[in-house]
Each structure stands twice: as C-alpha cells, then as structure tokens.
Write an enzyme that holds these catalytic residues in place. Structure first.
Site, PDB file in Angstrom:
ATOM      1  N   LYS A 196       0.845  -1.197   0.000  1.00  0.00           N
ATOM      2  CA  LYS A 196       0.000   0.000   0.000  1.00  0.00           C
ATOM      3  C   LYS A 196       0.883   1.251   0.000  1.00  0.00           C
ATOM      4  O   LYS A 196       1.944   1.255   0.619  1.00  0.00           O
ATOM      5  CB  LYS A 196      -0.847  -0.041   1.279  1.00  0.00           C
ATOM      6  N   THR A 197       0.441   2.289  -0.668  1.00  0.00           N
ATOM      7  CA  THR A 197       1.244   3.516  -0.707  1.00  0.00           C
ATOM      8  C   THR A 197       1.398   4.107   0.683  1.00  0.00           C
ATOM      9  O   THR A 197       0.442   4.202   1.455  1.00  0.00           O
ATOM     10  CB  THR A 197       0.597   4.564  -1.634  1.00  0.00           C
TER      11      THR A 197
ATOM     12  N   SER B 288     -12.073   6.452  -3.141  1.00  0.00           N
ATOM     13  CA  SER B 288     -11.531   7.711  -2.641  1.00  0.00           C
ATOM     14  C   SER B 288     -10.946   7.435  -1.254  1.00  0.00           C
ATOM     15  O   SER B 288     -11.394   7.985  -0.254  1.00  0.00           O
ATOM     16  CB  SER B 288     -12.644   8.764  -2.565  1.00  0.00           C
TER      17      SER B 288
ATOM     18  N   CYS C  23      -1.837   9.643  -7.638  1.00  0.00           N
ATOM     19  CA  CYS C  23      -3.051   9.376  -6.858  1.00  0.00           C
ATOM     20  C   CYS C  23      -4.094  10.459  -7.119  1.00  0.00           C
ATOM     21  O   CYS C  23      -3.825  11.638  -6.899  1.00  0.00           O
ATOM     22  CB  CYS C  23      -2.741   9.307  -5.365  1.00  0.00           C
TER      23      CYS C  23
ATOM     24  N   LYS D  49       4.811   5.101 -11.153  1.00  0.00           N
ATOM     25  CA  LYS D  49       3.410   4.820 -11.482  1.00  0.00           C
ATOM     26  C   LYS D  49       2.737   6.107 -11.939  1.00  0.00           C
ATOM     27  O   LYS D  49       2.599   7.063 -11.168  1.00  0.00           O
ATOM     28  CB  LYS D  49       2.684   4.246 -10.271  1.00  0.00           C
TER      29      LYS D  49
ATOM     30  N   THR E  41      -5.607   4.919 -11.271  1.00  0.00           N
ATOM     31  CA  THR E  41      -7.027   5.006 -11.625  1.00  0.00           C
ATOM     32  C   THR E  41      -7.338   6.277 -12.441  1.00  0.00           C
ATOM     33  O   THR E  41      -6.597   7.256 -12.392  1.00  0.00           O
ATOM     34  CB  THR E  41      -7.876   5.030 -10.341  1.00  0.00           C
TER      35      THR E  41
ATOM     36  N   GLY F   4     -10.926  -1.288 -12.299  1.00  0.00           N
ATOM     37  CA  GLY F   4     -11.709  -2.468 -12.659  1.00  0.00           C
ATOM     38  C   GLY F   4     -11.838  -2.666 -14.161  1.00  0.00           C
ATOM     39  O   GLY F   4     -11.314  -1.877 -14.958  1.00  0.00           O
TER      40      GLY F   4
ATOM     41  N   GLY G  90      -7.802  -3.013 -14.678  1.00  0.00           N
ATOM     42  CA  GLY G  90      -8.862  -3.937 -15.069  1.00  0.00           C
ATOM     43  C   GLY G  90      -8.404  -5.338 -15.412  1.00  0.00           C
ATOM     44  O   GLY G  90      -9.123  -6.075 -16.095  1.00  0.00           O
TER      45      GLY G  90
HETATM   46  C1  LIG Z   1      -9.369   0.548  -3.098  1.00  0.00           C
HETATM   47  C2  LIG Z   1      -8.191   0.933  -3.926  1.00  0.00           C
HETATM   48  C3  LIG Z   1      -7.073   1.468  -3.303  1.00  0.00           C
HETATM   49  C4  LIG Z   1      -5.953   1.836  -4.063  1.00  0.00           C
HETATM   50  N1  LIG Z   1      -4.857   2.346  -3.430  1.00  0.00           N
HETATM   51  C5  LIG Z   1      -3.746   2.645  -4.154  1.00  0.00           C
HETATM   52  C6  LIG Z   1      -2.566   3.082  -3.504  1.00  0.00           C
HETATM   53  O1  LIG Z   1      -2.479   3.178  -2.281  1.00  0.00           O
HETATM   54  N2  LIG Z   1      -1.503   3.395  -4.302  1.00  0.00           N
HETATM   55  C7  LIG Z   1      -1.531   3.268  -5.675  1.00  0.00           C
HETATM   56  O2  LIG Z   1      -0.528   3.544  -6.340  1.00  0.00           O
HETATM   57  N3  LIG Z   1      -2.637   2.813  -6.301  1.00  0.00           N
HETATM   58  C8  LIG Z   1      -3.725   2.505  -5.570  1.00  0.00           C
HETATM   59  N4  LIG Z   1      -4.842   2.026  -6.205  1.00  0.00           N
HETATM   60  C9  LIG Z   1      -4.803   1.830  -7.664  1.00  0.00           C
HETATM   61  C10 LIG Z   1      -4.457   0.375  -7.993  1.00  0.00           C
HETATM   62  O3  LIG Z   1      -3.196   0.006  -7.512  1.00  0.00           O
HETATM   63  C11 LIG Z   1      -4.498   0.137  -9.514  1.00  0.00           C
HETATM   64  O4  LIG Z   1      -3.434   0.829 -10.127  1.00  0.00           O
HETATM   65  C12 LIG Z   1      -5.803   0.602 -10.145  1.00  0.00           C
HETATM   66  O5  LIG Z   1      -6.891   0.283  -9.313  1.00  0.00           O
HETATM   67  C13 LIG Z   1      -6.044  -0.019 -11.525  1.00  0.00           C
HETATM   68  O6  LIG Z   1      -5.985  -1.411 -11.473  1.00  0.00           O
HETATM   69  P1  LIG Z   1      -7.294  -2.360 -11.252  1.00  0.00           P
HETATM   70  O7  LIG Z   1      -8.292  -1.973 -12.277  1.00  0.00           O
HETATM   71  O8  LIG Z   1      -6.745  -3.754 -11.390  1.00  0.00           O
HETATM   72  O9  LIG Z   1      -7.775  -2.075  -9.868  1.00  0.00           O
HETATM   73  C14 LIG Z   1      -5.963   1.658  -5.462  1.00  0.00           C
HETATM   74  C15 LIG Z   1      -7.100   1.114  -6.084  1.00  0.00           C
HETATM   75  C16 LIG Z   1      -8.195   0.747  -5.335  1.00  0.00           C
HETATM   76  C17 LIG Z   1      -9.379   0.153  -6.035  1.00  0.00           C
END
Ligand SMILES: Cc1cc2nc3c(=O)[nH]c(=O)nc-3n(C[C@H](O)[C@H](O)[C@H](O)COP(=O)(O)O)c2cc1C
Length: 301
Positions: free
Chosen positions: A45-46, A70, A129, A163, A190, A214, A241
């Site tokens: 986690k970040t 969020s 972020c 990232k 995201t 997603g 996703g």
């Molecule tokens: C609940 C949640 C928390 C996230 N927290 C972080 C984070 O702390 N640091 C970060 O770089 N990305 C964070 N992300 C982004 C994910 O690491 C990922 O890059 C993004 O959701 C796209 O991938 P996915 O569609 O597989 O979720 C978070 C995403 C979600 C859904």
C-alpha cells in the site's frame, strides 16, 4: 519445466503477476486466503512521510464493471511501515515493492532514504493518486515526475519504478521518468471519475472526484501500453482492469512485461493464483519462453 520468469530492470520476478498497490494491504492480510509467495511481486500500500487518516466516507462506490475509490492514502506513515509491516512482508517469500507518495520531490527522497536498508527490493514512486491534492491529481506531469525520480535516485540504490496517471502528459512523463533513472513504468493509476447520489442530488464523494478502476478501464489502459511500448526502452508494468489470464496475455501482446492486479482481488481473491495457472498453460502451448516471443507481438506486421 516452463518458467514464467521475467526481468524488470535489475530485478528478476518468478512470474509477471503482481498485486497492485492499495489492494493487497501489506500482504499478510491475504495470507489466510492463498500463499502470496506464488506471486511475482507484491506492491505494498502507498505510504507517506507522515501518517494520513485518509478521506471521509464513503470511500468506495461500485459502477457497472468498475469501482470508484476515494481512500485518500490512509496509512500509518513511513516510520511505522518500515518498523512493523516490511519485516513481515520480507518473510512472505517474493519480491516486495514499496509504494511512496509525497507532495514534494524532497518527500520522495526522504522516503527512498528511509527504505534503503529494508526488505524492499524496488520502490514504486506513486505520482498519480487522484484522491489527494498533490501534483498527480490532475494527471501525469513530466517536470514533476522527473524531479521526483531525481530526488529518489539521489537517496537510494534500490530500483525505482514510476506509477503514472492515465491522463495528462503521459508520454512526456514516461520519457522524463526514463531519463531520470526509472527502471520501469507502472501504467497506470485510476482514472478521475465521479458518481452522483440521486436521493441527495450531490456528488457521492466528499472530494467529488474519485479513481475509477476495474474491468471498465481495461481497454483504455491497454491502449496506453500499446502506445507507450514503441516509445520507451524500460519495461512497462500494466495496471488497469486485469482480472483473468487472458487479460494478462493481451497486455503482454501489447508490450507489457508484467501486470498488476487490483480491483480483481476484491471480486475474486483467487484471481491472481488462477491467472498464474492460466498463464502457465497458455505459455506452454503458445510461447514456451514464458512471454519473450509474444511480448509486443500486436505491433508486428
Ligand atoms: C481501493 C483501492 C485502493 C488503491 N490504493 C492505491 C494506492 O495506495 N496506491 C496506488 O498507487 N494505487 C492505488 N490504487 C490503484 C491500484 O493500484 C491500480 O493501479 C488501479 O486500481 C487499476 O488497477 P485495477 O483496475 O486492477 O484495480 C488503489 C485502487 C483501489 C481500487
């Protein structure tokens, strides 16, 4: 025996499937579900320089094929993470990647320094972020990205990954990160998005804007990987996703070296183990090199 091993800069991963930052905690949370040592890497986690309480609720909102979040980088701060979480993560048995976020380049430098003598094998610089009022909030920015990578590069010997946000100066920021010494790019965080709560007629989230993840974003991120692949020389780690082995194959064919799984872990906690098994079966038949032949094949005529 077929190997799915992959080289990301100076790091060798046992396979290309990693847990994405913020969706797999500090790994130990998932240890009761499956053995996380099977993963290519785990991105923690970040973390920030000081503890953060995160954003007010609601923090999650489901959309068709997607998830808005969020969270706002709730975390106990770098000192506590180095002291309490990283030693446990180091015992998991796979590559540990730390993720850091700051408002200023100096904060990234300070955290890179704090991570120097830890279990972490690479540092992902989160400049993307959408849920905190930093620079990444408005999309990728080349100058800020370069300053962040330089500040971290001066403070650590560990490999640096960057990232990026899927909006803004994406290509320029990717090239700036590469020039400043990044070993890999994680594409992407995201997408800025929102929802309206019909009973109140107001935005669902206190910050109005949240991050969309997603399956809904998969084709958008796939397009970014395809576009960046011929432009950069460092490995691309895809995030967006990815929930099945077929998704992972598409991203490798577009040019990615590895994939990160985020939202997929919430829908199906076994999504990553299934993905690794599916990739093994696919590669055995199609690419016994474990991905070298098919990587980027979508570009070949
Ligand atoms: C609940 C949640 C928390 C996230 N927290 C972080 C984070 O702390 N640091 C970060 O770089 N990305 C964070 N992300 C982004 C994910 O690491 C990922 O890059 C993004 O959701 C796209 O991938 P996915 O569609 O597989 O979720 C978070 C995403 C979600 C859904």
């Amino acid at each position: 025996m077929l190997s799915l091993e992959v080289q990301i800069g100076s790091l060798r991963l046992k396979n290309p499937v990693m847990a994405a930052a913020g969706t797999f905690g500090f790994a130990t949370e998932f240890a009761e579900v499956f053995d996380p040592s099977i993963l290519g890497a785990i991105c923690a986690k970040t973390v920030t320089l000081k503890p953060r309480t995160g954003n007010p609720p609601p923090r999650l909102w489901e959309t068709p094929c997607g998830l808005l979040n969020s969270i706002g980088l709730e975390n106990p701060g770098i000192e506590a993470v180095v002291r309490e979480e990283l030693p446990k993560m180091g015992r998991v048995g796979t590559v540990v990647v730390a993720s850091v976020w700051g408002e200023k380049p100096e904060e990234y430098g300070a955290m890179a320094e704090a991570l120097e003598n830890t279990e972490v094998e690479a540092i992902e610089l989160n400049v993307s972020c959408p849920n905190v009022p930093g620079k990444g909030f408005v999309g990728a920015q080349a100058d800020f990205t370069a300053d962040v990578v330089r500040a971290a590069r001066e403070s650590t010997t560990k490999p640096l990954w960057v990232k990026l946000a899927p909006e803004g100066e994406m290509v320029a920021a990717a090239l700036a990160a590469q020039r400043a010494g990044a070993e890999a790019l994680c594409i992407a965080n995201t997408f800025r998005a929102m929802a309206i709560d019909i009973p109140t007629g107001k935005p669902v989230f206190a910050n109005v804007v949240a991050g969309l993840s997603g399956p809904a974003i998969k084709p958008l991120v796939l397009r970014w990987i395809y576009e960046l692949f011929p432009k950069v020389e460092i490995p691309l780690v895809a995030s967006g996703g990815i929930t099945t082995w077929q998704d992972a194959v598409e991203f490798i064919m577009a040019g990615a070296h590895a994939v990160q799984v985020g939202t997929g872990n919430f829908a199906d906690p076994f999504c990553m183990p299934h993905m690794i098994k599916g990739l093994e079966r696919f590669m055995e038949e199609r690419d016994p090199s474990g991905g070298e032949v098919i990587r980027g094949c979508a570009h070949r005529r």
